[in-house]
Design a protein around this motif. Structure first.
Motif, short mmCIF file in Angstrom:
data_model
loop_
_atom_site.label_atom_id
_atom_site.label_comp_id
_atom_site.label_asym_id
_atom_site.label_seq_id
_atom_site.Cartn_x
_atom_site.Cartn_y
_atom_site.Cartn_z
N SER A 92 0.69 -0.98 -0.08
CA SER A 92 -0.25 -0.21 -0.59
C SER A 92 1.27 1.33 0.18
CB SER A 92 -1.12 -0.06 1.01
OG SER A 92 -1.76 1.05 1.23
N LEU A 93 0.41 2.57 -1.11
CA LEU A 93 1.42 3.65 -1.46
C LEU A 93 0.80 4.87 -0.22
CD1 LEU A 93 1.86 3.04 -4.79
CD2 LEU A 93 3.49 2.19 -2.92
N GLU A 94 1.61 5.26 0.09
CA GLU A 94 0.38 6.39 1.23
C GLU A 94 1.72 7.63 1.54
OE1 GLU A 94 -1.39 9.62 2.70
OE2 GLU A 94 -2.48 7.18 2.03
N LEU A 95 1.28 9.05 0.91
CA LEU A 95 2.18 10.33 0.77
C LEU A 95 2.20 10.61 2.59
CD1 LEU A 95 3.46 12.06 -0.63
CD2 LEU A 95 0.61 13.43 -1.28
N ASP A 96 1.31 10.31 2.92
CA ASP A 96 1.70 11.40 4.46
C ASP A 96 1.99 10.58 5.64
OD1 ASP A 96 0.50 12.47 7.27
OD2 ASP A 96 -0.72 13.88 5.72
N PRO A 97 3.05 10.69 5.56
CA PRO A 97 3.60 9.99 7.03
C PRO A 97 3.06 9.81 8.02
CG PRO A 97 5.08 11.60 6.63
CD PRO A 97 4.20 12.10 5.62
N HIS A 98 2.00 10.64 8.54
CA HIS A 98 0.94 10.94 9.48
C HIS A 98 0.15 9.65 9.45
CE1 HIS A 98 -1.27 11.61 12.66
NE2 HIS A 98 -2.85 11.71 12.40
N HIS A 99 -0.49 9.96 8.15
CA HIS A 99 -1.43 8.65 7.77
C HIS A 99 -0.64 6.98 7.96
CE1 HIS A 99 -4.24 12.14 5.58
NE2 HIS A 99 -3.87 12.12 6.60
N ALA A 100 0.12 6.83 7.21
CA ALA A 100 0.72 5.77 7.35
C ALA A 100 1.65 5.02 8.98
CB ALA A 100 2.43 5.96 6.63
N GLU A 101 2.09 6.32 9.77
CA GLU A 101 2.02 5.60 11.24
C GLU A 101 0.73 4.86 11.43
OE1 GLU A 101 3.63 7.77 15.25
OE2 GLU A 101 2.85 8.91 13.13
N VAL A 102 -0.28 6.52 11.11
CA VAL A 102 -1.52 5.08 11.98
C VAL A 102 -1.86 4.14 11.50
CG1 VAL A 102 -4.28 5.57 12.23
CG2 VAL A 102 -2.81 8.31 12.89
N ALA A 103 -2.09 4.14 10.09
CA ALA A 103 -2.22 2.80 9.19
C ALA A 103 -1.35 2.18 9.61
CB ALA A 103 -2.01 2.87 7.81
N THR A 104 -0.29 2.06 10.20
CA THR A 104 0.80 0.85 10.58
C THR A 104 0.36 0.22 11.76
OG1 THR A 104 2.18 1.73 9.67
CG2 THR A 104 3.03 0.39 11.35
N SER A 105 -0.08 1.30 12.41
CA SER A 105 -0.94 0.59 14.06
C SER A 105 -2.11 0.02 13.80
CB SER A 105 -0.83 2.13 14.52
OG SER A 105 -1.32 1.14 16.17
N ASN A 106 -2.84 0.73 13.08
CA ASN A 106 -4.67 -0.12 12.94
C ASN A 106 -3.80 -1.31 12.12
OD1 ASN A 106 -5.56 1.88 13.98
ND2 ASN A 106 -5.80 2.52 11.61
#
Length: 226
Positions: A92-106
């Motif tokens: 999965s590709l994500e531009l926003d590091p904050h979004h990616a951090e939340v997604a990783t936790s989820n």
């Protein structure tokens, strides 16, 4: 406006009805949505019915390799990753590091770290990197990122496909604005160019499905590479 409001209220109720009867309550997914809200992510995840649809398409296809362009908080990622099973892989590709951090936790909450890889950065550049890595073709590609770039994502998606690859793109109807050739919205222009490219592309056969529900009036493109 009142007619539109009344229709939207019915759409919401029907979504609730379908969810209640066909999609059992899932504590993990509800916690994921709650985490997204608490982290301040935009509430633009697919709905529960749409997430279930993605899950079913992955199962029907028997997909084991998935490319997702646009992670957000990982809600759709989890729906699809659950369906690929052990041994499957989802990038999965994500531009926003904050979004990616939340997604990783989820994704960790859902216990899917073994099959999901999130890459952070501009999706077009990340797709170029994937090409340099000579990754194997994907069984399913889900495009749900910035709409002005949909034409670029389509070009790369076709490159990462093989005969039988399923391609899905979200938000292609945009409350009916897709038919407005006078629109000044770059998102609408991106979708219209995406549609023009598909109409001229013999390597993929597909259709667009209009949807209504808790996410309003929109739709998916679904196609199969030949």
């Amino acid at each position: 406006m009142k007619m539109k409001d009344a229709a939207a209220a019915i759409w919401d109720k029907v979504d609730d009805y379908v969810t209640e009867h066909l999609i059992p309550y899932d504590e993990v997914l509800e916690r994921v949505l709650a985490a997204n809200r608490e982290a301040g992510l935009p509430e633009i995840d697919v709905s529960r019915t749409q997430g279930k649809l993605l899950n079913l398409i992955v199962q029907i296809k028997g997909a084991k390799r998935i490319l997702e362009i646009g992670t957000l908080g990982g809600y759709s990622t989890i729906w699809m990753a659950r369906a690929i099973g052990d041994g499957g892989r989802l990038i999965s590709l994500e531009l926003d590091p904050h979004h990616a951090e939340v997604a990783t936790s989820n994704i960790a909450l859902a216990g899917l770290e073994d099959r999901v890889e999130i890459r952070i950065g501009d999706a077009v550049l990340l797709l170029e990197e994937l090409a340099k890595e000579k990754v194997e073709p994907f069984d399913l590609i889900f495009i749900d990122a910035d709409k002005p770039n949909n034409p670029n994502y389509l070009k790369w998606a076709l490159q990462f496909s093989r005969p039988g690859t399923v391609m899905i793109s979200d938000n292609v109807i945009r409350n009916g604005e897709v038919i407005d050739h006078h629109s000044t919205d770059p998102r609408v222009h991106g979708i219209r160019t995406f549609m023009d490219m598909l109409s001229a592309q013999s390597a993929i056969s597909g259709t667009a499905i209009q949807t209504v529900g808790s996410k309003g009036y929109d739709g998916f493109y679904i196609g199969v590479v030949s």
